[in-house]
Design a protein around this motif. Structure first.
Motif, PDB file in Angstrom:
ATOM      1  N   VAL A  43       1.103  -0.852   0.152  1.00 34.51           N
ATOM      2  CA  VAL A  43      -0.067   0.333   0.195  1.00 34.51           C
ATOM      3  C   VAL A  43       0.605   1.122  -0.101  1.00 34.51           C
ATOM      4  N   MET A 172      -5.248  -1.342  -7.501  1.00 32.81           N
ATOM      5  CA  MET A 172      -6.215   0.055  -6.854  1.00 32.81           C
ATOM      6  C   MET A 172      -6.142   1.153  -6.497  1.00 32.81           C
ATOM      7  N   MET A 193     -11.463   0.669   2.244  1.00 37.62           N
ATOM      8  CA  MET A 193      -9.935   0.888   2.698  1.00 37.62           C
ATOM      9  C   MET A 193      -9.539  -0.084   2.747  1.00 37.62           C
ATOM     10  N   MET A 203      -2.452  -1.382  -3.200  1.00 42.20           N
ATOM     11  CA  MET A 203      -3.161   0.295  -3.928  1.00 42.20           C
ATOM     12  C   MET A 203      -1.935   0.861  -3.701  1.00 42.20           C
TER      13      MET A 203
END
Lengths: 254, 263
Positions: A43, A172, A193, A203
């Motif tokens: 992330v 994403m 999220m 992400m």
């Protein structure tokens, strides 16, 4: 869907972007020789002042903006002039917009079914089943037959996330997903999220929510004028920023 | 409270309509008297229809109406197709396509329909060996299609960029984006101006009488030439056009109510 070979190179970068340059008439260099690699399940939060090129970066990553130069490879698919590759990358990359961009003439169900049927070639029954699951996951299962304008901003954004997830993307992208929301609705979207991040979704998140960034991200990129000013793992970034510019920025927003 | 207000508005509107109508009729009667015109309304019904031995025979005006309805209905469909195709061509990435669409639009929009009808009838029809009715349909479709294309284009351009981006980032093709996302919203938005254009088409169709297509207007002219019932016939013809256009407007209004969702 997940091929076993994916597990073998878990550390390999799923996003490989090198020397990206994007200029807008003006002239504005929104991306100025920008390079980034994102690993599977990582992330990455991108922060920076407005106009620093954060949104442009995300929009280039899924081909919404054409690059002036540089190369992007996502999940071993090069983003080039080949239309087939472009469509393949868009199937692998989900995008969530600041303004939700739900389709106002379609119900929540139709919004989420659409791409499953047209792009993933599912029949309506399979798609609806998946849609119900996704809506339950983002907590708006009871809104399946309503139209977007009957929903609150937070609900709309959660539906938009479900819509992007419906294609079972591997990456994403979140473009200031909470910036257009009333303060009391930001939490419910961040919660969704957070769950995605915990499940191991790769992400790239552009956000002004530093608390969220600090809690959820693995790495933070601070950019300005299309360039990386500082890039570090999350804890060191917030605790021991190196550059003076980063320190100033953090002082202003924290 | 609300329903009482609505009832009041309805009564006021009906009253206004009746008063206006009365004023118009009074003006017509007055004008007729000033001119020394003698009215023969009783002769009119048989030009509409006759019932002999229990059988219904449409008169020339109704026959003309049928022709008008046929021509306008077919032209409406073609004008819609031409209009949408031209709008998409103008918004396409192809330079040649854009110029073609632009050229067609400017040529049609900046010349009189009557001249176009004559050109098609006297120049093109003999070359392609097509009849009067077909020529009329081609002329009306091309003419109204040009206007419709601008309406479609405005509608498509009014849909926010975010809709495109959302659709494309979901992996939908340009075709599917138009078909499922952009056009349904755009067409719903431009339904009112499209209706106006369709009403214009009905009225413009009167011009095809100039190439001896026996539409409503042509039948009216023929009857007047034989009977000199100038005012009666023209009023009746106008009233029939009015019924036709009002029916169309009502249909369009019904469509608007059926699809109320708008971005």
């Amino acid at each position: 869907m997940d091929a076993p070979s994916d597990l073998g190179n878990r550390d390999a970068a799923i996003i490989v972007a090198d020397h990206l340059v994007k200029t807008f008439p003006g002239p504005v260099r929104a991306l100025d020789d920008f390079s980034v690699r994102v690993k599977r399940g990582e992330v990455v939060v991108v922060v920076g002042p407005s106009g620093s090129g954060k949104s442009t970066l995300l929009r280039c990553l899924n081909g919404l903006e054409a690059l002036d130069s540089g190369s992007i490879v996502i999940d071993n698919i090069p983003l080039d002039e080949n239309e087939r590759n472009r469509l393949a990358i868009r199937r692998e990359v989900g995008m969530v917009f600041q303004a939700f961009n739900l389709f106002p003439h379609l119900t929540v169900l139709e919004n989420i079914n659409l791409a499953q049927c047209l792009v993933r070639k599912k029949n309506k029954k399979e798609a609806t089943l998946a849609t119900r699951e996704l809506l339950a996951k983002v907590g708006v299962g009871d809104k399946i037959n309503t139209y977007p304008d009957e929903l609150s901003g937070g609900q709309q954004q959660r539906v938009a996330i479900a819509r992007a997830l419906a294609l079972r993307p591997r990456v994403m992208l979140f473009d200031e997903a909470t910036s257009a929301l009333d303060p009391e609705m930001i939490g419910e979207v961040l919660d969704v999220m957070r769950v995605l991040a915990e499940e191991g979704m790769t992400m790239v998140v552009v956000t002004h929510e530093m608390g969220f960034a600090r809690e959820v991200s693995d790495r933070v990129i601070f950019m300005e004028a299309g360039k990386i000013v500082e890039e570090a793992a999350t804890e060191p970034f917030f605790l021991r920023p190196v550059r003076e510019r980063t320190k100033n920025f953090l002082r202003q927003i924290l | 409270m609300r329903s009482r207000l609505n009832a009041f508005i309805v009564i006021r509107d009906i009253l206004g309509f009746v008063l206006t109508l009365a004023a118009v009729v009074w003006l017509i009667v007055l004008g007729g008297e000033k001119m020394g015109y003698s009215w023969h309304w009783r002769q009119i019904p048989r030009y509409l229809f006759m019932v002999t031995a229990g059988e219904f025979h449409p008169g020339p005006l109704l026959q003309g109406l049928v022709v008008t309805v046929k021509i306008t209905a077919v032209s409406l469909v073609f004008a819609g197709i031409i209009g949408l195709a031209t709008a998409l061509l103008r918004l396409s990435a192809s330079t040649v396509g854009r110029w073609l669409a632009r050229g067609y639009l400017e040529l049609i929009r900046n010349t009189p329909l009557l001249v176009q009808i004559f050109f098609l009838y006297f120049v093109m029809a003999p070359i392609f060996n097509i009849g009067r009715t077909a020529t009329a349909i081609v002329a009306l479709s091309l003419f109204e299609g040009a206007y419709a294309s601008e309406i479609f284009r405005a509608g498509i351009e009014s849909i926010g960029q975010g809709q495109w981006e959302a659709s494309i980032s979901l992996g939908l093709s340009r075709y599917h984006t138009y078909q499922r996302i952009i056009l349904p919203q755009a067409i719903r938005r431009v339904l009112p101006p499209l209706t106006s254009q369709a009403v214009s088409l009905i009225k413009d169709s009167a011009l095809v009488s100039t190439i001896a297509v026996y539409d409503l207007t042509m039948e009216g002219r023929t009857i007047i030439a034989e009977t000199f019932l100038t005012f009666e016939i023209w009023f009746v013809v106008a009233a029939i056009y009015l019924v036709l256009t009002l029916t169309l407007s009502a249909l369009a209004h019904g469509l608007e109510r059926r699809y109320p969702r708008i971005a």
